[in-house]
Motif scaffolding. Sequence first.
Motif, short mmCIF file in Angstrom:
data_model
loop_
_atom_site.label_atom_id
_atom_site.label_comp_id
_atom_site.label_asym_id
_atom_site.label_seq_id
_atom_site.Cartn_x
_atom_site.Cartn_y
_atom_site.Cartn_z
N GLY B 284 52.05 -15.45 -29.08
CA GLY B 284 53.40 -16.03 -28.95
C GLY B 284 53.34 -17.51 -28.63
O GLY B 284 54.04 -18.32 -29.23
N ARG B 285 52.48 -17.88 -27.70
CA ARG B 285 52.36 -19.30 -27.33
C ARG B 285 51.85 -20.14 -28.50
O ARG B 285 52.31 -21.25 -28.72
CB ARG B 285 51.39 -19.46 -26.15
N SER B 286 50.88 -19.59 -29.23
CA SER B 286 50.37 -20.37 -30.36
C SER B 286 51.48 -20.57 -31.40
O SER B 286 51.63 -21.65 -31.96
CB SER B 286 49.15 -19.68 -30.99
N TYR B 287 52.28 -19.54 -31.60
CA TYR B 287 53.40 -19.65 -32.56
C TYR B 287 54.36 -20.75 -32.12
O TYR B 287 54.71 -21.64 -32.89
CB TYR B 287 54.13 -18.30 -32.66
N PHE B 316 50.89 -9.21 -37.37
CA PHE B 316 52.05 -9.84 -36.73
C PHE B 316 52.81 -10.74 -37.70
O PHE B 316 53.99 -10.98 -37.55
CB PHE B 316 51.63 -10.67 -35.52
N TYR B 317 52.08 -11.26 -38.68
CA TYR B 317 52.71 -12.11 -39.70
C TYR B 317 52.46 -11.50 -41.07
O TYR B 317 51.51 -10.74 -41.26
CB TYR B 317 52.11 -13.53 -39.66
N SER B 318 53.30 -11.90 -42.03
CA SER B 318 53.15 -11.33 -43.37
C SER B 318 51.95 -11.95 -44.08
O SER B 318 51.43 -12.99 -43.67
CB SER B 318 54.40 -11.60 -44.19
N GLU B 319 51.55 -11.31 -45.17
CA GLU B 319 50.35 -11.75 -45.88
C GLU B 319 50.49 -13.15 -46.49
O GLU B 319 49.54 -13.91 -46.51
CB GLU B 319 50.02 -10.75 -46.98
N GLN B 366 57.85 -16.77 -40.03
CA GLN B 366 58.66 -15.87 -39.20
C GLN B 366 57.96 -15.59 -37.87
O GLN B 366 56.73 -15.56 -37.82
CB GLN B 366 58.88 -14.54 -39.94
N PRO B 367 58.74 -15.37 -36.79
CA PRO B 367 58.12 -15.06 -35.49
C PRO B 367 57.26 -13.81 -35.59
O PRO B 367 57.49 -12.97 -36.46
CB PRO B 367 59.32 -14.82 -34.57
N PRO B 368 56.28 -13.68 -34.69
CA PRO B 368 55.42 -12.50 -34.76
C PRO B 368 56.21 -11.20 -34.66
O PRO B 368 57.11 -11.09 -33.83
CB PRO B 368 54.47 -12.67 -33.56
N ASP B 369 55.86 -10.25 -35.51
CA ASP B 369 56.56 -8.96 -35.56
C ASP B 369 55.97 -8.05 -34.47
O ASP B 369 55.23 -7.12 -34.75
CB ASP B 369 56.36 -8.36 -36.96
N VAL B 370 56.33 -8.34 -33.24
CA VAL B 370 55.74 -7.62 -32.10
C VAL B 370 56.11 -6.14 -32.13
O VAL B 370 55.24 -5.26 -32.01
CB VAL B 370 56.17 -8.27 -30.77
N ALA B 371 57.40 -5.87 -32.35
CA ALA B 371 57.86 -4.48 -32.34
C ALA B 371 57.14 -3.67 -33.40
O ALA B 371 56.65 -2.56 -33.13
CB ALA B 371 59.36 -4.44 -32.57
N GLY B 372 57.03 -4.25 -34.60
CA GLY B 372 56.39 -3.55 -35.70
C GLY B 372 54.93 -3.20 -35.42
O GLY B 372 54.48 -2.09 -35.67
N VAL B 373 54.18 -4.19 -34.89
CA VAL B 373 52.76 -3.96 -34.63
C VAL B 373 52.58 -2.98 -33.48
O VAL B 373 51.82 -2.02 -33.57
CB VAL B 373 52.03 -5.29 -34.32
N MET B 374 53.33 -3.19 -32.40
CA MET B 374 53.12 -2.37 -31.22
C MET B 374 53.55 -0.91 -31.44
O MET B 374 53.03 0.00 -30.79
CB MET B 374 53.85 -2.96 -30.00
#
Lengths: 162, 405
Positions: B284-287, B316-319, B366-374
């Motif tokens: 998140g911080r790097s983003y 977390f990010y798309s391809e 796009q922001p990291p997809d945290v919900a999707g990954v977790m």
Amino acid sequence: MLCDVCKTETASVFLTQIVDGKMQKVNMCEGCSKAKGVADPTGFALADLLLGMGAAQQLERTTPEGKRCPQCGFTQSEFKKTGRLGCSVCYGTFSEGLEPMLKGMHKGLKHTGKCPERLQRTQARDNALRELHADLRHAVVSERYEDAASLRDKIKALEFEA
Amino acid sequence: MLQTCGENWGIKGVIMAIRNILSKSSDWLRGEGPHHQIVVSSRVRLARNLSGAPFPGWAKKAERTQILERIRPRVEELPEMADAFSFACQDLSALEKQVLVERHLISREHAAKGPGSAVVMNKRQTLSIMINEEDHLRMQAIRSGLQLRAAFKALNKVDSELEQKVDFAFDPVLGYLTACPSNVGTGMRASAMLHVPALVLSEQINQVIQAVNKIGLAVRGLYGEGTEALGNLFQISNQITLGEREEEIIERLQKVILQIIDHEQNARQTLLQQRSNTLLDSIGRSYGTLRHAYSMGSKEALNLLSLAKLGCDLGFYSEEQQHAVDELFMETQPAHLQKGSPKKLATEERDTLRADIIRRKLAEFQPPDVAGVMARVQVVPQKTGEETAPAEGTEPSGESSEGAL
């Protein structure tokens, strides 16, 4: 603690470096450290830094003072400065000192990998010629002159190829 | 057609040819090939010398020039170099040479060379041959992902072709003779660039480095010998060149790399499952910083981009976003930034430009997809007291040993 180099003065300069994952420590007195150029890293025996402590000394011990490579005029003091040799003949010139160094950094002293194709061909030819000469001697001794003549022709043909 | 740039080719030609090459990115940077998420690139180099001639470091200027004149045409006429660029070192500016260093096409040592040295490289930038570096010939093949065998095969062919035309210094016992005794034998250095952020985050990297060192392999930073490990990038290479066949060296290296890949994958899963908060915080911080900073040094950029790359690998990010991150690794290097600018940039100006380029390139990120990954991760509560203590020991930036190229 005594100086590792002169073994008389008290060491005041402590050099630590990691070579092949092993920590190597060298303790020196001020005089020796100056003589070795430790304060000035560019003047310090680069061979030691590159090839491990003692590499340059090894060459120094086993090589008579002032010995030069007959091909390129390179000396062991140059090696101490740069950690590099002068030409391919230097490997033979300084072989006594190089051998233990190579042993320390490699796996054995015999190259087992690729060999130039040209050299492979020459070696194969040399071996074949040696065998033919031996056969020829046998043929002559046992008075098989017809065989000897054909062997001599084969030898001539091979030598012509070379 | 081969583009030769030398004394009689005119400076205009040099500028055009180098622009041509610098405007294209290297093929090996594409982020493809086996295990490309962790193995950025694979490289093999061979050191060769002409028999009977003094090594470049000991040769007089006239001798070096003579050697160059003998070798250069032989290199340029190789079928692999049909679309090549050939540059004499003195015809390249310091900046152009630095760009080639950042692309790993020439070594830092070669960049310092003047008259009597040259480099020939193919258009795809997967094969480069330095003439009169430390040895008369330093040839390298570079591939993306884990492709050591393919890189060796390609380079071995080039070597055999050259061997038909020039007499290399070879001893039946010691093998190929090189300026430095540490390269004698095969003259081969095989290396892979690994991106191992999870091993660094979980403080296991020193243990890995120590283990790798113990079996006679070297670990170095991004630009080889004596350089810092930036962006969680490490180079691993063979040290021994005498007493082992080329194929054996490559197989051994390959095995170790596959093990490190496993370790890194495991460390990534452990981070997700047991230390997700630490991981999410870093990503998140790097983003946030990459998207919103207005000044950024090259070290910071590399470290943040490494976390963005990790974010891509973990989903977390798309391809599509992955490609932008991969490109930024190279585009934000100091010489690459400078080459796009008409005037000489001061450090602060470069940092501003670097931040601009990153913000622009990641504008659609796009922001990291945290919900999707977790949602896909089985979170395991962290066990206390059972963690292995991080090993203290050698720093990754090796002060030891000889050149990586």
